[in-house]
Scaffold this motif. Structure first.
Motif, short mmCIF file in Angstrom:
data_model
loop_
_atom_site.label_atom_id
_atom_site.label_comp_id
_atom_site.label_asym_id
_atom_site.label_seq_id
_atom_site.Cartn_x
_atom_site.Cartn_y
_atom_site.Cartn_z
N ILE A 1 -130.93 -128.47 57.13
CA ILE A 1 -132.35 -128.17 57.31
C ILE A 1 -132.95 -129.26 58.19
N TRP A 2 -134.05 -128.89 58.88
CA TRP A 2 -134.66 -129.81 59.84
C TRP A 2 -136.15 -129.94 59.55
N TYR A 3 -136.66 -131.11 59.92
CA TYR A 3 -138.09 -131.40 59.74
C TYR A 3 -138.64 -131.98 61.05
N SER B 1 -142.22 -134.34 59.21
CA SER B 1 -142.12 -134.05 57.78
C SER B 1 -142.41 -132.59 57.42
N GLN B 2 -142.62 -131.74 58.42
CA GLN B 2 -142.84 -130.31 58.17
C GLN B 2 -141.55 -129.55 58.46
N LEU B 3 -141.22 -128.60 57.59
CA LEU B 3 -139.97 -127.86 57.70
C LEU B 3 -139.95 -127.03 58.99
N VAL B 4 -138.83 -127.09 59.71
CA VAL B 4 -138.61 -126.28 60.91
C VAL B 4 -137.77 -125.08 60.50
N THR B 5 -138.17 -123.89 60.89
CA THR B 5 -137.50 -122.67 60.41
C THR B 5 -136.73 -121.92 61.49
N ILE C 1 -131.84 -126.32 68.10
CA ILE C 1 -131.98 -126.01 69.52
C ILE C 1 -133.45 -125.75 69.82
N LEU C 2 -134.00 -126.51 70.75
CA LEU C 2 -135.38 -126.32 71.20
C LEU C 2 -135.35 -125.82 72.63
N TRP C 3 -135.80 -124.58 72.83
CA TRP C 3 -135.73 -123.96 74.15
C TRP C 3 -137.00 -124.28 74.94
N ARG C 4 -136.82 -124.76 76.16
CA ARG C 4 -137.93 -125.03 77.08
C ARG C 4 -139.06 -125.77 76.37
N VAL C 5 -138.80 -127.03 76.04
CA VAL C 5 -139.74 -127.83 75.28
C VAL C 5 -141.03 -128.08 76.07
N SER C 6 -142.10 -128.23 75.33
CA SER C 6 -143.38 -128.61 75.90
C SER C 6 -143.84 -129.87 75.19
N ARG C 7 -144.95 -130.44 75.66
CA ARG C 7 -145.45 -131.69 75.07
C ARG C 7 -145.81 -131.50 73.60
N GLU C 8 -146.08 -130.23 73.19
CA GLU C 8 -146.40 -129.98 71.77
C GLU C 8 -145.18 -130.19 70.87
N ASP C 9 -143.97 -130.20 71.46
CA ASP C 9 -142.76 -130.42 70.67
C ASP C 9 -142.49 -131.90 70.42
N THR C 10 -143.28 -132.77 71.01
CA THR C 10 -143.13 -134.20 70.76
C THR C 10 -143.34 -134.48 69.27
N GLY C 11 -142.49 -135.33 68.69
CA GLY C 11 -142.64 -135.65 67.28
C GLY C 11 -141.43 -136.36 66.74
N ARG C 12 -141.46 -136.63 65.42
CA ARG C 12 -140.37 -137.32 64.74
C ARG C 12 -139.54 -136.28 63.99
N TYR C 13 -138.26 -136.20 64.35
CA TYR C 13 -137.37 -135.20 63.80
C TYR C 13 -136.36 -135.85 62.85
N SER C 14 -136.14 -135.19 61.72
CA SER C 14 -135.15 -135.65 60.76
C SER C 14 -134.41 -134.43 60.21
N CYS C 15 -133.25 -134.68 59.60
CA CYS C 15 -132.46 -133.58 59.07
C CYS C 15 -132.05 -133.88 57.63
N TYR D 1 -132.07 -136.13 50.04
CA TYR D 1 -131.90 -137.15 51.08
C TYR D 1 -132.22 -136.56 52.46
N ARG D 2 -132.94 -137.36 53.26
CA ARG D 2 -133.19 -137.01 54.66
C ARG D 2 -132.72 -138.14 55.55
N SER D 3 -132.36 -137.77 56.74
CA SER D 3 -131.95 -138.78 57.71
C SER D 3 -133.17 -139.58 58.17
N PRO D 4 -132.95 -140.78 58.72
CA PRO D 4 -134.06 -141.46 59.38
C PRO D 4 -134.59 -140.59 60.52
N ALA D 5 -135.90 -140.60 60.72
CA ALA D 5 -136.51 -139.77 61.76
C ALA D 5 -136.26 -140.37 63.13
N VAL D 6 -136.06 -139.49 64.10
CA VAL D 6 -135.88 -139.90 65.50
C VAL D 6 -137.04 -139.33 66.31
#
Length: 446
Positions: free
Chosen positions: A176-178, A181-185, A194-208, A215-220
Motif C-alpha cells: 500500500i502507498w501513502y 500520509s493519505q492513502l493512494v488507491t 506508477i504516476l502517469w504524466r505527473v504535475s506539480r500537484e503530485d509533489t509530496g512525501r511518499y511512503s509505502c 509499519y511504514r517506510s520513511p517518506a521520500v
C-alpha cells in the motif's frame, strides 16, 4: 537312554550405550520454513515440529538464539529480557514447537534453535536425560521498507516509485502507498506505484507499507520540477504614493526550482530579487514596472503595474508669445509651465494683484496699462510654488503731449522763459520745437 544336554555357550552381555546423535533418525526438529523474511514491527510465527525416541518423555522445551552454552546449558530465550515480553510458545511437549515473536526489530535478525530435553524410563542399568537441539535452526531476517524514486522528475514525466526490502517477505505481501500520509488507491502494481504524466500537484512525501501491518517506510519527497507560473506583482503601500515615501514591489511566482527574479521599468532592467525597494521615491521613479520569473524550464513575465508618484509643483516657468518686441495693440499670450502630480491649479498675478487663472493667460490688444511684472502660482494638495517674475514691456507711440510755460504768469521783456514738452511714450520720444510752422532749434545754452 542316557541323554546328554549340551549347554550352549553363554551369550556375551551386550550393553547398549546411547551416544548423543548416534540415533539421530529418531530425534529430529523440522522448521517450516527454515528461512523467514519478516517486516519490521510485525509478528513472526516460527513453525516447528519435533520427534524423539519411544520410551522417552519430554522434560523441558525452549528456544535459544545461540549454540554457545552458558554454565553448561544453552540460554533459554524466554528468560532473555529482550525477548521475554515478546515471545509466546504455541507448541506442546509432544510434537509442536511453534513460537510467535512479536514486534520484531532489525536486531532480531539471526538464527534461532529449538531445544528439548527428554528423560529415559528406568532400564536395567542406565537412567538419566538426553538433550537435543535442532540445528541448523530457523534463520530470521527482519527488514524495513525503503522507497526508491528518481532523483529528477519534470512535470509531464511518468514516474515509477518502488517499495524495496532487503529480502523477499515470506508472507505474501500486498503493498500500500501513502502520499502526505493519505492513502493512494490508484497506480499500484506489485511493490510499485506508477504516476502517469505527473504535475506539480503530485509533489509530496511518499511512503509505502504492507496491508495488515502498521509499519511504514520513511517518506521520500517527490520533487517535481516545473517552469514558473505567471508572476504576480504587488506594491506596498497599496494606496497613494507621495514623493519621499519608501515603496516596495514584491514579485510572487510559483516554480521549481525557485526562479530568478528580474525587474524592469519599461524595457530597462532595474534590479533583481523577489523584492525591489525604492527609498525616498521621486517623480523620476514613476512608470510601468514588471518582473520576470525564470528557471531552467521556462520564463514568464508579470502584468505591468503603474507606479504613479504624487508630488508638489516644481520646475515652474513662464513663457511669453510673441517673444520679441510687444507693441500696443498686439495680442500677447503668457504660458505657465509646471511639473506636478496631480496637475496643479494655475493662478496669475501682476505684482501682487490676481489677474487670472489657467495655464494660459492672454491679453488681446495690449496697451501700455498692461506693462508690468507678472508671475504664476502652481498649487496642488501636496504643495505650491511661484514662478520667477517676467516683465511685460509694451511699446506705444507718444500720447498725452502737452506744453507748459515757466513762469506761468505775466512775462516781461528781458526775462528767461522755459517751455516744457510732456509726452507719454515707450520708448521715450524725441522732442522737436516749432514756432508757428517754423522748426526752432532747441539751444539749451540760451
Amino acid at each position: 537312554m542316557v541323554m546328554s544336554v549340551r549347554m550352549a555357550p553363554p551369550l556375551p552381555l551386550i550393553v547398549l550405550i546411547m551416544i548423543h546423535g548416534a540415533c539421530s533418525q529418531t530425534e529430529n526438529v523440522i522448521y517450516s520454513p527454515s528461512h523467514i523474511c519478516a517486516l519490521k514491527n510485525s509478528s513472526v510465527i516460527m513453525s516447528c515440529t519435533y520427534t524423539y525416541r519411544p520410551g522417552h518423555w519430554i522434560r523441558n522445551v525452549f528456544w535459544t538464539k545461540t549454540l554457545e552454552k552458558v554454565n553448561g546449558e544453552h540460554p533459554d530465550l524466554s528468560k532473555d529480557p529482550e525477548y521475554s515480553q515478546r515471545l509466546q510458545y504455541l507448541g506442546d511437549k509432544q510434537q509442536n514447537c511453534t513460537i510467535r515473536l512479536s514486534h520484531v526489530t532489525m536486531k532480531d535478525s539471526r538464527e534461532y534453535y529449538f531445544r528439548f530435553i527428554t528423560n529415559k524410563q528406568k532400564l536395567l542399568v542406565f537412567t538419566g536425560e538426553d538433550k537435543w537441539i535442532g540445528k541448523p535452526g530457523v534463520s530470521l531476517t527482519v527488514t524495513d521498507l525503503q522507497v526508491e524514486s528518481p532523483e529528477r522528475v519534470t512535470e509531464g514525466d511518468s514516474v515509477r516509485l518502488t517499495c524495496k526490502s532487503s529480502c523477499t517477505l515470506t508472507d505474501r505481501a500486498t503493498f500500500i502507498w501513502y502520499r502526505n500520509s493519505q492513502l493512494v488507491t490508484t497506480g499500484i502494481i506489485g511493490n510499485q506505484l506508477i504516476l502517469w504524466r505527473v504535475s506539480r500537484e503530485d509533489t509530496g512525501r511518499y511512503s509505502c507499507g504492507v496491508y495488515g501491518h502498521s509499519y511504514r517506510s520513511p517518506a521520500v519527497q517527490l520533487n517535481i520540477r516545473y517552469p514558473p507560473e505567471n508572476p504576480v506583482l504587488s506594491i506596498s503601500p497599496s494606496g497613494e504614493i507621495v514623493s519621499g515615501d519608501s515603496v516596495t514591489l514584491i514579485c510572487s511566482s510559483d516554480s521549481n526550482p525557485p526562479a530568478e527574479i528580474s525587474w524592469f521599468k519599461g524595457r530597462t532592467f532595474v534590479g533583481s530579487g523577489r523584492i525591489f525597494s525604492i527609498s525616498k521615491i521621486s517623480s523620476d521613479d514613476s512608470g510601468e514596472y514588471k518582473c520576470r520569473s525564470i528557471n531552467e524550464h521556462g520564463e514568464k513575465y508579470s502584468d505591468a503595474v503603474t507606479l504613479n508618484v504624487m508630488y508638489p509643483p516644481k520646475s515652474i516657468s513662464v513663457s511669453i508669445s510673441p517673444s520679441g518686441k510687444i507693441v500696443s495693440g498686439d495680442s500677447v499670450t503668457m504660458i505657465c509651465s509646471s511639473d506636478s502630480n496631480p496637475p496643479a491649479e494655475i493662478s496669475w498675478f501682476k505684482g501682487r494683484t490676481f489677474v487670472g487663472s489657467g495655464r494660459i493667460y492672454s491679453i488681446s490688444k495690449i496697451s501700455s496699462d498692461d506693462s508690468g511684472e507678472y508671475k504664476c502660482r502652481s498649487i496642488n494638495k501636496h504643495g505650491e510654488k511661484h514662478s520667477d517674475t517676467v516683465t511685460l514691456n509694451v511699446m506705444y507711440p507718444p500720447k498725452k503731449v502737452s506744453v507748459s510755460i515757466s513762469p506761468s504768469g505775466e512775462i516781461v521783456s528781458g526775462y528767461s522763459v522755459t517751455l516744457i514738452c510732456s509726452s507719454d511714450s515707450n520708448p521715450p520720444a524725441e522732442i522737436s520745437w516749432f514756432k508757428g510752422g517754423t522748426f526752432v532749434v532747441n539751444d539749451d545754452s540760451n
